[in-house]
Design a protein around this motif. Structure first.
Motif, short mmCIF file in Angstrom:
data_model
loop_
_atom_site.label_atom_id
_atom_site.label_comp_id
_atom_site.label_asym_id
_atom_site.label_seq_id
_atom_site.Cartn_x
_atom_site.Cartn_y
_atom_site.Cartn_z
N ALA A 210 21.74 98.83 16.32
CA ALA A 210 20.84 97.71 15.79
C ALA A 210 21.63 96.17 15.92
O ALA A 210 20.66 95.28 16.47
CB ALA A 210 20.77 97.57 14.13
N HIS A 211 22.56 95.90 16.19
CA HIS A 211 23.28 94.58 16.61
C HIS A 211 22.84 94.43 18.17
O HIS A 211 22.60 93.21 18.37
CB HIS A 211 24.89 94.72 16.44
N GLN B 154 21.76 84.55 16.42
CA GLN B 154 21.28 84.44 15.20
C GLN B 154 21.12 85.62 14.45
O GLN B 154 21.79 85.95 13.29
CB GLN B 154 20.38 83.39 14.79
N LEU B 155 20.04 86.29 15.08
CA LEU B 155 19.75 87.79 14.48
C LEU B 155 20.93 88.84 14.32
O LEU B 155 21.08 89.41 13.57
CB LEU B 155 18.39 88.31 15.03
N ALA B 156 21.52 88.66 15.64
CA ALA B 156 22.50 89.45 15.77
C ALA B 156 23.67 89.40 14.56
O ALA B 156 24.24 90.45 14.11
CB ALA B 156 23.28 89.54 17.08
N ALA B 157 24.01 88.27 14.35
CA ALA B 157 25.01 87.74 13.38
C ALA B 157 24.52 88.20 12.00
O ALA B 157 25.21 88.76 10.97
CB ALA B 157 25.22 86.29 13.21
N GLU B 158 23.24 88.25 11.56
CA GLU B 158 22.67 88.63 10.38
C GLU B 158 22.65 90.36 10.39
O GLU B 158 22.92 90.47 9.16
CB GLU B 158 21.15 88.14 10.37
N GLU C 118 15.00 91.28 4.53
CA GLU C 118 14.60 90.57 6.10
C GLU C 118 13.87 91.54 6.95
O GLU C 118 14.72 92.59 7.47
CB GLU C 118 15.69 89.71 6.53
N VAL C 119 12.67 91.33 7.18
CA VAL C 119 12.01 92.39 8.06
C VAL C 119 12.55 92.56 9.60
O VAL C 119 12.72 93.67 9.97
CB VAL C 119 10.35 92.15 8.08
N LYS C 120 13.05 91.45 9.92
CA LYS C 120 13.58 91.73 11.22
C LYS C 120 14.79 92.53 11.53
O LYS C 120 15.20 93.24 12.37
CB LYS C 120 13.87 90.26 11.92
N ILE C 121 15.62 92.13 10.44
CA ILE C 121 16.96 93.10 10.34
C ILE C 121 16.35 94.56 10.32
O ILE C 121 17.11 95.68 10.82
CB ILE C 121 17.70 92.91 9.34
N LEU C 122 15.58 94.80 9.35
CA LEU C 122 15.12 96.20 8.96
C LEU C 122 14.54 96.75 10.39
O LEU C 122 14.77 97.95 10.57
CB LEU C 122 13.90 96.19 8.01
N LEU C 123 13.89 95.88 11.14
CA LEU C 123 13.25 96.46 12.54
C LEU C 123 14.40 96.92 13.34
O LEU C 123 14.26 98.00 13.96
CB LEU C 123 12.47 95.30 13.19
N THR C 124 15.45 96.18 13.34
CA THR C 124 16.46 96.69 14.32
C THR C 124 17.14 98.01 13.96
O THR C 124 17.39 98.78 14.65
CB THR C 124 17.67 95.62 14.44
N ALA C 125 17.38 98.00 12.51
CA ALA C 125 17.57 99.31 11.99
C ALA C 125 16.71 100.64 12.16
O ALA C 125 17.12 101.68 12.78
CB ALA C 125 18.16 99.10 10.24
N ALA C 126 15.36 100.24 11.99
CA ALA C 126 14.52 101.25 12.24
C ALA C 126 14.51 101.80 13.57
O ALA C 126 14.42 103.03 13.70
CB ALA C 126 13.06 100.65 11.90
N VAL C 127 14.71 100.96 14.56
CA VAL C 127 14.37 101.50 16.18
C VAL C 127 15.78 102.08 16.57
O VAL C 127 15.98 103.03 16.83
CB VAL C 127 14.39 100.00 16.93
N ALA C 128 16.95 101.64 15.79
CA ALA C 128 18.29 102.09 16.01
C ALA C 128 18.29 103.70 15.44
O ALA C 128 18.77 104.74 15.95
CB ALA C 128 19.39 101.53 15.33
N VAL C 129 17.54 103.64 14.33
CA VAL C 129 17.39 105.06 13.60
C VAL C 129 16.57 106.17 14.26
O VAL C 129 16.82 107.26 14.71
CB VAL C 129 16.97 104.86 12.09
N PHE C 130 15.37 105.41 14.96
CA PHE C 130 14.67 106.16 15.71
C PHE C 130 15.22 106.75 17.09
O PHE C 130 15.06 108.01 17.49
CB PHE C 130 13.24 105.47 16.19
N ALA C 131 15.90 105.69 17.67
CA ALA C 131 16.54 105.99 19.10
C ALA C 131 17.57 107.12 18.61
O ALA C 131 17.75 108.24 19.64
CB ALA C 131 17.07 105.09 19.48
N GLN C 132 18.37 107.11 17.88
CA GLN C 132 19.40 108.11 17.44
C GLN C 132 18.90 109.43 17.24
O GLN C 132 19.40 110.60 17.58
CB GLN C 132 20.42 107.84 16.38
N ALA C 133 17.65 109.49 16.36
CA ALA C 133 16.84 110.70 16.06
C ALA C 133 16.54 111.64 17.06
O ALA C 133 16.15 112.66 17.25
CB ALA C 133 16.15 110.60 14.94
N ASN C 134 15.92 110.53 18.06
CA ASN C 134 15.25 111.25 19.17
C ASN C 134 16.24 111.12 20.62
O ASN C 134 15.53 111.43 21.77
CB ASN C 134 13.99 110.40 19.52
N GLY C 135 17.35 111.20 20.42
CA GLY C 135 18.52 111.29 21.70
C GLY C 135 18.40 110.23 22.58
O GLY C 135 18.66 110.37 23.77
#
Length: 528
Positions: A480-481, A491-495, A511-528
């Motif tokens: 996500a970072h 700035q977003l990376a620090a948040e 904060e939806v932008k932080i949630l977006l980075t987490a969502a993509v990270a979770v998706f990428a991890q789940a799908n290899g």
């Protein structure tokens, strides 16, 4: 037309004059090629200036746009919108393109019935008078003075030129677009640093030009685009500096020093200023979309209004094409291609349709919706439940009713089906962002401007789960970072780093932008 008083004309009268002017020019063989591209709104404008002539299509289109903009704050703007609505209604009713000659003639007979022959446009609002002192008519003001260069201009100019040697992602600013454009022209063999005449075309190439445009036309089109910028455009001071500097035969370095003193030069360029607008056949469709009309039938085909999510998805698909074939798609090549083919070819429609039906069945779409999808050859409601056109909705409802009456099926769970479509749309965004940093940038910008309600709603709904993943899974937090840094910088990376270090029982992230980075990270991890 005989009832129109000199210096005062109704919209119906202007349209009649314009249509008559087109007919006379064709009969006399004096119509320029670009007359063939005129749509009904162009024709109306032509009637307000007749018998005035224009040097070219660029001058005509820029004057049209400036005049329409001027009317927005008057009582006549309602009439302009009514005119557009009448044309679209006639087009849908008769199945004719809005710029088809037959329809344009039929429209003339409908304007009187709509009472658009009653209100007269006074002389001071007709283009000859209203635009006489405008930037479109007079060009850059003769009193214009280039701003004084900033104190460290020489150093900034050198760093700018060094940047043209690097293939860097664009940050959306005018200065970065100019850097990218000069890099492109330089690689095409043009002496970009020797004279300032290359600067405006370079900016145009990076911001506006299509991939299939010829570089030989960039100078002329760049000037037309710059002169036709809307009156409220923050980019006008940049364009004026480029136009004046070139006219003074100033060196590229000297002009760049002046440009760095223009605030808009280092600020993001709005999307409206990234569009080509200086041709006939553009204003009508743009205004129809602005009015909420989602589809317009033209001789070139149906033009459909795309929302920001669809635009971002198409740009991502464009980049997939470039990654697959090492070049942008040619005008006659499909942007959606068969990934198994060595050449850019459309996938088999039968195969695509069969696979799509199987996917929707697997995802749990109701049998009634599957039936309607098959019968309409691919129609589905948009995520908000609407359709692009009334005819699409009618066709869909007919197929649903046919299923219920013929097969005795159950009423579909429309809310449940729409939720499936919404989830698929969001998952497609997350999948693309995981592999395409530019799509991630687009999603962050849309969330910043509240343009992606579907994604925002999904992220907030999943906030508790995503917050837990970010705070408890080190792999997710690291990914996500990195996404945050690539999409929006430090700035977003620090948040993201701060939130990932918060205690697991902290309040869910909002904060939806932080949630977006987490969502993509979770998706990428789940799908290899």
């Amino acid at each position: 037309m005989q009832s129109e008083a000199p210096g005062r004309i109704s919209l119906a009268g202007a349209y009649a004059f314009g249509y008559g002017a087109l007919g006379m020019a064709q009969l006399e063989g004096e119509d320029p090629d670009w007359f063939n591209a005129l749509d009904p709104l162009d024709t109306l404008f032509l009637g307000t200036v007749w018998p005035q002539n224009f040097r070219d299509e660029f001058e005509f289109a820029n004057a049209r746009d400036a005049w329409l903009q001027m009317l927005r704050d008057t009582v006549h703007w309602d009439d302009i919108q009514q005119f557009v609505a009448i044309v679209v209604e006639a087009s849908e009713e008769l199945g004719l393109a809005i710029d088809e000659g037959e329809l344009m003639l039929l429209v003339a007979g409908r304007l009187g019935a709509a009472r658009l022959d009653r209100r007269r446009i006074p002389r001071d609002l007709l283009p000859e008078v209203a635009l006489a002192e405008s930037r479109v008519a007079r060009g850059v003001s003769p009193d214009y003075q280039l701003p004084v260069p900033v104190a460290d201009a020489a150093g900034r100019v050198e760093r700018f030129w060094a940047g043209t040697e690097l293939d860097l992602p664009q940050d959306g600013t005018a200065v970065d677009a100019l850097r990218a454009g000069l890099r492109l022209l330089g690689r095409a063999g043009m002496p970009v640093r020797e004279e300032s005449s290359t600067l405006l075309p370079a900016l145009y190439v990076a911001l506006v030009a299509k991939d299939d445009e010829e570089l030989a036309q960039a100078g002329e089109r760049a000037t037309a685009w710059a002169m036709g910028l809307p009156g409220d455009s923050p980019l006008i001071p940049v364009a004026d500096a480029l136009l004046v500097g070139h006219g003074m035969a100033m060196s590229a370095d000297t002009l760049l020093g002046h440009l760095f003193a223009v605030p808009a030069f280092t600020e993001p360029v709005r999307s409206l200023d990234r569009r080509w607008h200086s041709s006939p056949g553009i204003a009508f469709v743009d205004l129809a979309f602005e009015m909420g009309i989602s589809q317009v039938r033209t001789r070139a085909g149906k033009v459909t209004k795309l929302d920001p999510e669809a635009i971002a998805a198409l740009r991502a698909q464009h980049r997939r094409f470039e990654a697959a074939f090492g070049r942008p798609p040619a005008p006659d090549e499909p942007i959606f291609f068969d990934p198994k083919s060595r050449l850019p070819r459309m996938p088999s429609l039968e195969t695509f349709h069969r696979d799509s039906v199987a996917l929707w069945r697997e995802l749990g779409l109701d049998p009634a919706w599957i039936h309607a999808y098959e019968q309409t050859r691919g129609l589905l409601p948009r995520p908000d439940g609407t359709f692009f056109t009334e005819s699409d909705e009618d066709e869909w409802n007919l197929a649903i009713n046919e299923y219920l009456e013929r097969d005795g099926g159950q009423e579909p769970d429309n809310d449940g089906n729409l939720q499936i479509i919404r989830t698929v749309a969001v998952m497609a965004d997350l999948k693309t962002a995981a592999k395409d940093p530019e799509h991630g940038v687009s999603l962050v910008r849309m969330l910043d401007s509240d343009q992606h309600e579907l994604l925002q709603s999904f992220l907030l709904h999943m906030s508790e789960f995503l917050s837990g993943q970010l705070r408890e899974d080190a792999v997710v937090a690291t990914a996500a970072h990195e996404y945050a840094r690539a999409w929006a910088g430090g700035q977003l990376a620090a948040e993201v780093r701060r939130e990932s270090g918060a205690p697991a029982d902290s309040a869910p992230i909002s904060e939806v932008k932080i949630l977006l980075t987490a969502a993509v990270a979770v998706f990428a991890q789940a799908n290899g």
